[in-house]
Design a protein around this motif. Structure first.
Motif, short mmCIF file in Angstrom:
data_model
loop_
_atom_site.label_atom_id
_atom_site.label_comp_id
_atom_site.label_asym_id
_atom_site.label_seq_id
_atom_site.Cartn_x
_atom_site.Cartn_y
_atom_site.Cartn_z
N ASN A 2 0.94 -1.07 0.11
CA ASN A 2 0.05 0.05 -0.01
C ASN A 2 0.97 1.53 0.03
OD1 ASN A 2 -2.31 -1.64 0.10
ND2 ASN A 2 -2.23 -1.47 2.31
N ALA A 4 1.15 5.45 -0.26
CA ALA A 4 0.49 6.51 -0.35
C ALA A 4 1.11 7.79 -0.94
CB ALA A 4 0.24 7.12 1.14
N ASP A 30 -1.19 -0.94 -4.45
CA ASP A 30 -2.44 -0.48 -4.12
C ASP A 30 -2.24 0.96 -3.63
OD1 ASP A 30 -4.32 -2.53 -4.50
OD2 ASP A 30 -3.69 -3.52 -2.41
N PHE A 32 -2.91 5.02 -2.59
CA PHE A 32 -3.87 5.68 -1.94
C PHE A 32 -3.36 7.21 -2.08
CE2 PHE A 32 -3.89 1.52 -0.32
CZ PHE A 32 -5.05 1.39 0.27
N HIS A 50 -6.99 4.89 -4.71
CA HIS A 50 -8.08 4.83 -3.54
C HIS A 50 -7.87 6.30 -3.20
CE1 HIS A 50 -8.74 0.56 -3.38
NE2 HIS A 50 -7.35 0.46 -3.46
N LYS A 51 -9.00 7.22 -3.06
CA LYS A 51 -8.74 8.59 -2.77
C LYS A 51 -9.59 8.81 -1.51
CE LYS A 51 -10.59 9.54 -6.91
NZ LYS A 51 -10.37 8.38 -7.61
N LEU A 63 -5.51 9.49 6.12
CA LEU A 63 -4.22 8.83 5.82
C LEU A 63 -3.41 8.50 6.96
CD1 LEU A 63 -2.74 7.67 3.46
CD2 LEU A 63 -1.67 10.05 3.01
N GLN A 66 -4.62 5.64 8.85
CA GLN A 66 -4.30 4.55 8.05
C GLN A 66 -2.61 4.08 8.48
OE1 GLN A 66 -6.17 2.13 6.25
NE2 GLN A 66 -7.51 3.71 7.15
N ILE A 72 -0.51 1.38 5.73
CA ILE A 72 0.38 1.99 4.66
C ILE A 72 1.59 1.49 4.80
CG2 ILE A 72 1.01 4.04 3.66
CD1 ILE A 72 -1.77 3.66 2.99
#
Length: 140
Positions: A2, A4, A30, A32, A50-51, A63, A66, A72
């Motif tokens: 993940n 960001a 993924d 974000f 993913h927003k 964020l 997460q 993340i």
């Protein structure tokens, strides 16, 4: 993993160009992002993102939560150190959370490239081991 992606207003075009250049790597993960950055990345690269909300409307806090829950694995936050916008100080909690939870973070293009290339080489695979350990502990 993940990843960001966050960029201050004056760095959004740089983030778009970064995502174009490293699309082949980013597409395997993924992504974000805060709202505007995520939309621009999607429009430029067609990468699925993913927003969260826009950064100054709470997206950086979303964020941050997460990150705090170790959801993340890598953060690229292209920030503008010369901007006088008051919401640019919101970056400090993100950096503190990444430092606290041992999550790699890049704040400029040079470190972003280094981290993405390390990701491609497998240098950050230790994050998968960490995440697997936490998943096993949660199921107990």
């Amino acid at each position: 993993m993940n990843i960001a992606l966050i960029a201050h207003d004056n760095k959004k075009k740089l983030m778009e160009n970064f995502c174009i250049a490293y699309r082949h790597i980013l597409s395997k993960h993924d992504l974000f992002a805060t709202e505007t950055t995520g939309r621009l990345i999607f429009e430029t690269t067609s990468l699925s993102v993913h927003k969260f909300l826009s950064g100054h409307l709470g997206g950086e806090q979303q964020l941050g939560s997460q990150i705090a829950y170790n959801k993340i694995d890598l953060v690229i936050f292209l920030r503008d150190p010369l901007s006088s916008k008051p919401y640019n100080t919101d970056a400090n909690p993100i950096f503190r959370l990444c430092d606290t939870h041992n999550i790699p973070i890049a704040s400029n293009l040079a470190t972003a490239e280094a981290l993405v290339l390390a990701l491609e080489r497998g240098d950050l695979d230790w994050r998968n081991l960490l995440n697997n350990d936490e998943t096993e502990q949660e199921s107990l």
